[in-house]
Scaffold this active site. Structure first.
Site, PDB file in Angstrom:
ATOM      1  N   HIS A 367      -5.317  -7.001   6.289  1.00  0.00           N
ATOM      2  CA  HIS A 367      -4.814  -6.019   5.313  1.00  0.00           C
ATOM      3  C   HIS A 367      -5.706  -5.847   4.090  1.00  0.00           C
ATOM      4  O   HIS A 367      -5.296  -5.189   3.129  1.00  0.00           O
ATOM      5  CB  HIS A 367      -3.425  -6.415   4.816  1.00  0.00           C
ATOM      6  CG  HIS A 367      -2.356  -6.357   5.855  1.00  0.00           C
ATOM      7  ND1 HIS A 367      -1.578  -5.245   6.076  1.00  0.00           N
ATOM      8  CD2 HIS A 367      -1.944  -7.276   6.750  1.00  0.00           C
ATOM      9  CE1 HIS A 367      -0.719  -5.493   7.043  1.00  0.00           C
ATOM     10  NE2 HIS A 367      -0.917  -6.719   7.474  1.00  0.00           N
ATOM     11  N   LYS A 558       2.565   1.416  -8.065  1.00  0.00           N
ATOM     12  CA  LYS A 558       1.996   0.450  -7.126  1.00  0.00           C
ATOM     13  C   LYS A 558       1.692  -0.799  -7.923  1.00  0.00           C
ATOM     14  O   LYS A 558       1.770  -0.783  -9.156  1.00  0.00           O
ATOM     15  CB  LYS A 558       0.738   1.013  -6.480  1.00  0.00           C
ATOM     16  CG  LYS A 558      -0.255   1.613  -7.507  1.00  0.00           C
ATOM     17  CD  LYS A 558      -1.468   2.242  -6.856  1.00  0.00           C
ATOM     18  CE  LYS A 558      -1.231   3.602  -6.242  1.00  0.00           C
ATOM     19  NZ  LYS A 558      -1.337   3.670  -4.813  1.00  0.00           N
ATOM     20  N   ARG A 559       1.329  -1.886  -7.231  1.00  0.00           N
ATOM     21  CA  ARG A 559       0.950  -3.080  -7.983  1.00  0.00           C
ATOM     22  C   ARG A 559      -0.217  -2.757  -8.922  1.00  0.00           C
ATOM     23  O   ARG A 559      -1.075  -1.924  -8.610  1.00  0.00           O
ATOM     24  CB  ARG A 559       0.564  -4.217  -7.013  1.00  0.00           C
ATOM     25  CG  ARG A 559       1.753  -4.848  -6.316  1.00  0.00           C
ATOM     26  CD  ARG A 559       2.727  -5.499  -7.282  1.00  0.00           C
ATOM     27  NE  ARG A 559       2.118  -6.633  -7.947  1.00  0.00           N
ATOM     28  CZ  ARG A 559       2.181  -7.881  -7.516  1.00  0.00           C
ATOM     29  NH1 ARG A 559       2.869  -8.176  -6.427  1.00  0.00           N
ATOM     30  NH2 ARG A 559       1.589  -8.863  -8.166  1.00  0.00           N
ATOM     31  N   LYS A 564      -7.166  -0.376  -7.966  1.00  0.00           N
ATOM     32  CA  LYS A 564      -6.295   0.795  -7.809  1.00  0.00           C
ATOM     33  C   LYS A 564      -6.499   1.801  -8.945  1.00  0.00           C
ATOM     34  O   LYS A 564      -6.021   2.913  -8.903  1.00  0.00           O
ATOM     35  CB  LYS A 564      -4.830   0.359  -7.729  1.00  0.00           C
ATOM     36  CG  LYS A 564      -4.520  -0.496  -6.489  1.00  0.00           C
ATOM     37  CD  LYS A 564      -3.067  -0.931  -6.453  1.00  0.00           C
ATOM     38  CE  LYS A 564      -2.745  -1.911  -5.349  1.00  0.00           C
ATOM     39  NZ  LYS A 564      -2.515  -1.280  -4.027  1.00  0.00           N
ATOM     40  N   THR A 666       0.532   2.776   1.505  1.00  0.00           N
ATOM     41  CA  THR A 666       1.674   3.349   2.214  1.00  0.00           C
ATOM     42  C   THR A 666       2.497   4.176   1.225  1.00  0.00           C
ATOM     43  O   THR A 666       3.222   5.085   1.629  1.00  0.00           O
ATOM     44  CB  THR A 666       2.559   2.249   2.847  1.00  0.00           C
ATOM     45  OG1 THR A 666       2.730   1.203   1.892  1.00  0.00           O
ATOM     46  CG2 THR A 666       1.911   1.696   4.103  1.00  0.00           C
ATOM     47  N   LYS A 670       4.566   7.883   1.488  1.00  0.00           N
ATOM     48  CA  LYS A 670       5.950   8.125   1.046  1.00  0.00           C
ATOM     49  C   LYS A 670       6.017   9.327   0.106  1.00  0.00           C
ATOM     50  O   LYS A 670       6.907  10.177   0.227  1.00  0.00           O
ATOM     51  CB  LYS A 670       6.496   6.881   0.338  1.00  0.00           C
ATOM     52  CG  LYS A 670       6.692   5.699   1.286  1.00  0.00           C
ATOM     53  CD  LYS A 670       6.832   4.361   0.568  1.00  0.00           C
ATOM     54  CE  LYS A 670       6.545   3.232   1.559  1.00  0.00           C
ATOM     55  NZ  LYS A 670       6.214   1.954   0.919  1.00  0.00           N
TER      56      LYS A 670
HETATM   57  C1  NBG Z   1      -2.198  -4.380   1.461  1.00  0.00           C
HETATM   58  C2  NBG Z   1      -3.238  -3.291   1.213  1.00  0.00           C
HETATM   59  C3  NBG Z   1      -2.617  -1.914   1.305  1.00  0.00           C
HETATM   60  C4  NBG Z   1      -1.902  -1.771   2.623  1.00  0.00           C
HETATM   61  C5  NBG Z   1      -0.903  -2.906   2.787  1.00  0.00           C
HETATM   62  C6  NBG Z   1      -0.209  -2.856   4.122  1.00  0.00           C
HETATM   63  C7  NBG Z   1      -2.483  -6.796   1.043  1.00  0.00           C
HETATM   64  C8  NBG Z   1      -3.294  -7.999   1.309  1.00  0.00           C
HETATM   65  N1  NBG Z   1      -2.904  -5.646   1.573  1.00  0.00           N
HETATM   66  O1  NBG Z   1      -3.615  -0.935   1.200  1.00  0.00           O
HETATM   67  O2  NBG Z   1      -3.814  -3.469  -0.045  1.00  0.00           O
HETATM   68  O3  NBG Z   1      -1.238  -0.541   2.698  1.00  0.00           O
HETATM   69  O4  NBG Z   1      -1.559  -4.148   2.697  1.00  0.00           O
HETATM   70  O5  NBG Z   1      -1.127  -2.834   5.159  1.00  0.00           O
HETATM   71  O6  NBG Z   1      -1.484  -6.877   0.381  1.00  0.00           O
END
Ligand code: NBG
Length: 823
Positions: A367, A558-559, A564, A666, A670
């Site tokens: 991820h 988002k976080r 980002k 994601t 949404k």
């Molecule tokens: C996160 C990514 C996102 C991705 C999500 C789900 C981690 C390690 N990765 O871009 O930063 O959408 O995983 O796949 O949290």
């Protein structure tokens, strides 16, 4: 009876809605010991929760029976995080009984919304990775794919964020404090999990050298089940979460000596394992407790998997035909040596047979490519906590490197790059390398990300195992992220294309021609405006600030993370501010810029950016020239239930990460599904969103991933942009000066330095101008509401690909080799 009538009748009978009100009152008494005449919301929410859950249990048992009867292969989705949000509306939505339930609750003197607000979000995850796991469970259940989620029942989830004097403050999120009506705790089914000790060689009866793990410290794992209903409510699967329980209650010897605190020590220490979720996203913390959590999940889960498997099988040889295990990132990758240990040490299989079973069972999803998020464990630590596993990892590595050396004789650099053990800087175990070697398939989460894995991060592995690394683009469940969170738009869509879109999101494409229909556009715009009004009420309650629903709602939720680039968003806000101040009568498109997200408590720079957003908001929102044209809001404590309010109300979705760094995203899906237009870089799934909605319906800007890489290679100089762009220079200087922090001189200097003196790693300076241009195009288009709404419809209409049903079917067919159960 017509089909439609039958369908309407079905949940009514199935879920015994006629007796729902009585059951709620009964549960008030029997479960909670409350008098139903006492009309308090929280106990009523609880009693409703119990009454709803009761109705699913029969279905769940039936589902489990179907699995056994059909001897079908099962999928185990192992994840250290899930992010299910609230359950109440999810259950009612998937059981298709929202309206009926509303009525019952109203007859009892409440509104469903107010009872919904009584529920705390489940605190089991950080961000996208956890939410993806929950979307996949929803899709597995809805598609009737036999699957389970396995995770940890953390007592304390990610912290509760509040803002004081502009700063993030963290409070512990004790989300289970008042009880949770969805949990089924099975205190009598315990599994023992071992730690520490040593690995001992011995000769078995045939004289063969075997190993056993002795002198261990043991902790018990208690399963706690949360039901996951698929859409329609007939197929119900399960998320099994483990809680740690001490194997000894307390030391009687200490107690008898009068050391009452010491007597509890062992119990407290072992139960600590599942106390807290690490609040890090994209950053690994090399703590023993974290590795303990990982092994705790894996050990308990595999005991459960093998218990279930051995009910119907005598030999373990067929395990890969009955069990598929998906590793959600490397967090549960210790499962690979654990399965080897179980097969060899406890079931007497030889290495080759065990390894074959192992590598046909596991698949691993990566991820992230951020180096700070790639897990490595010091050999010392792993060897002390899990001595037998360390031995097995060494042996896996030895055999693996033998193969590599054979293929590339003399290429020692390659060997050291591919080794599971990193030698430089103190020996460490590279969990990603272990996960690749021990899995049959590795996947990235968007086309671009998987390409970067193949050609960059895992390039050596891709050469060595040419078919192993693949792509499965992430998806989101349309049940929660449209049907449930956006009833206004859902109703409109159902009127237009019928109800099948809920389980077949490609159906939304039928909306394309309706984008040309002015009446439909009007109805679409009205739904959006209603959602914006709802959000405005929420914002007023939350932060006591009025926002105008007739302005453009420009959102980034988002976080908080530098990659980002929430900072780039702030730079745009400051530029708009300057534009208005320079020319107070300039006609600009009025915007409300909203940002939300949590920063890891130890992530200084991300927290400083939150502070900056709040200080910029203070200046902007109190300026009379600006009034009515620009407003900035930081919404505290972003979480799933807040996302459900924010996303339906968005006009513009900010997806502006440095290209090559966001694996997928994601949130981007949404927002677009709910009719927001995206401004974004060609990063993660944005690339595929653009392909689906068309270049003309999305605002793309900035460097592409390969250009970012080239710039890094060739030496990137952020100052060049500063010198050549007076508008940018002004913004950056304002951040570096005390303009936004008159009482706290030099506060934002580290942000200035990151851009100007420390290399601007995330390349904001390089992307600023094209971001500004894209934002101008956004502003211009918003003034043409007819075109804007048209594009909004086309965005939602073309989001079919991003249903998690599609993703899960790709996993099922291409990786797990399972088929949905016949219904
Ligand atoms: C996160 C990514 C996102 C991705 C999500 C789900 C981690 C390690 N990765 O871009 O930063 O959408 O995983 O796949 O949290």
């Amino acid at each position: 009876m017509s089909k439609a009538e039958k369908q309407k009748q079905f949940p009514k009978d199935l879920f015994r809605l006629d007796s729902l009100a009585d059951d709620i009152k009964r549960n008030m008494v029997s479960q909670l010991g409350n008098d139903p005449r006492n009309k308090r919301k929280f106990p009523y929410f609880h009693a409703l929760g119990h009454s709803v859950r009761e109705r699913l249990i029969d279905m769940w048992m039936k589902t489990q029976g179907d699995y056994y009867d059909s001897m079908t292969k099962r999928v185990y989705y192992l994840s250290l995080e899930f992010l299910p949000g609230r359950f109440l509306m999810n259950y009612l939505t998937n059981m298709q009984i929202v309206d009926e339930c509303k009525q019952v609750v109203e007859e009892l003197g409440f509104s469903l919304e107010e009872l919904e607000e009584e529920e705390w979000d489940a605190g089991l995850g950080n961000g996208g990775l956890g939410r993806l796991a929950s979307c996949y469970l929803d899709s597995m259940a809805s598609l009737r794919i036999p699957g389970y989620g396995y995770g940890i029942l953390y007592d304390y989830g990610i912290f509760y964020q509040s803002i004081r004097n502009g700063n993030q403050e963290e409070r512990c999120d004790n989300w289970r404090r008042s009880g949770c009506p969805w949990e089924i705790v099975r205190r009598s089914t315990l599994f023992e999990v071992r730690f520490y000790g040593r690995s001992e060689a011995y000769h078995n009866v045939d004289g063969k050298v075997c190993y056993r793990w002795v002198d261990t410290d043991n902790v018990m794992a208690v399963p706690c089940d949360i039901l996951i209903p698929g859409y329609g409510g007939e197929h119900v699967s399960n998320m099994r979460l483990w809680a740690a329980q001490s194997s000894r209650e307390f030391s009687l010897a200490d107690f008898n000596r009068g050391d009452y605190i010491g007597a509890m020590h062992g119990k407290v220490m072992s139960e600590n394992i599942t106390k807290v979720l690490y609040p890090n996203d994209q950053f690994v913390q090399g703590m023993e407790l974290r590795l303990k959590q990982q092994y705790f999940l894996v050990s308990a889960t595999f005991q459960d998997i093998l218990r279930r498997y051995l009910k119907r099988h005598v030999s373990l040889a067929a395990l890969p035909d009955a069990v598929a295990v998906q590793l959600n990132d490397t967090h549960p990758a210790i499962a690979i040596p654990e399965l080897m240990r179980l097969l060899m040490d406890e079931h007497n299989l030889g290495w080759e047979v065990a390894w074959d079973i192992c590598t046909r069972t596991f698949a691993y999803t990566n991820h992230t490519v951020l180096p700070e998020a790639l897990e490595t464990w010091p050999v010392d630590l792993l060897g002390r906590l899990l001595p037998r596993h360390m031995q097995i990892i060494y042996e896996i590595n030895r055999r693996f490197l033998e193969g590599v050396a054979q293929k590339y004789p003399g290429d020692t650099e390659r060997l050291s790059r591919m080794s599971i053990i990193q030698e430089e800087g103190g020996k460490r175990v590279r969990m990603a390398n272990l996960a690749i070697v021990g899995s049959h398939t590795v996947n990235g989460v968007a086309a671009l990300h998987s390409h970067i894995l193949q050609t960059g991060l895992f390039h050596d592995f891709h050469e060595y195992y040419p078919r192993k690394i693949r792509n499965v683009t992430n998806g989101i469940t349309p049940r929660r992220w449209l049907l449930q969170c956006n009833p206004a738009l859902s109703r409109l869509i159902t009127q237009a294309v019928g109800p099948d879109w809920v389980c077949n999101l490609d159906k939304l494409r039928e909306l394309v021609p309706m984008a040309e229909d002015s009446a439909f556009r009007e109805a679409w715009a009205k739904a959006k405006l209603d959602n914006k009004r709802n959000l405005a009420r929420y914002v007023l309650r939350k932060v006591e600030m009025g926002i105008n629903p007739n302005t453009m709602f420009d959102m980034q939720f988002k976080r908080m993370h530098e990659y980002k680039r929430q900072l780039l968003n702030v730079m745009h806000v400051i530029s708009l501010f300057n534009l208005i101040k320079d020319n107070p009568s300039a006609g600009i498109t009025p915007r409300t810029v909203m940002v939300g997200g949590k920063a890891a408590p130890g992530y200084y720079q991300a927290k400083l950016i939150i502070r900056l957003i709040n200080e910029v908001a203070r200046v902007v929102n109190s300026d009379e020239d600006v009034a009515g044209r620009l407003r900035v809001v930081f919404l505290p404590n972003y979480c799933i239930s807040q996302a459900e309010k924010v996303i339906p109300a968005a006009d513009l979705s900010e997806q502006i990460s440095t290209a090559g760094m966001e694996a997928s995203g994601t949130g981007n899906m949404k927002f677009s599904l709910n009719g927001a237009l995206t401004i974004g870089t060609l990063d993660g799934a944005n690339v595929e969103i653009m392909e689906e909605v068309g270049e003309e319906n999305i605002f793309i800007f900035g460097l592409k991933a390969h250009e970012v890489a080239e710039k890094r290679r060739n030496g990137y100089n952020p100052r060049e942009f500063y010198e050549n762009d007076p508008e940018l220079r002004r913004v950056v200087d304002m951040i570096g000066s005390d303009f936004f922090c008159p009482d706290d001189s030099g506060l934002f200097r580290p942000i200035f330095d990151s851009l100007m003196n420390h290399g601007d790693f995330y390349m904001l300076m390089a992307d600023y101008r094209s971001y500004m241009d894209a934002q101008s195009a956004v502003s211009a288009l918003y003034l043409d509401q007819k075109e804007w709404v048209r594009k909004s419809i086309l965005n939602a209409a073309n989001m079919g690909k991003f249903s998690s049903d599609r993703s899960v079917m790709e996993y099922a067919r291409g990786i797990w080799n399972v088929e949905p159960l016949e219904g």
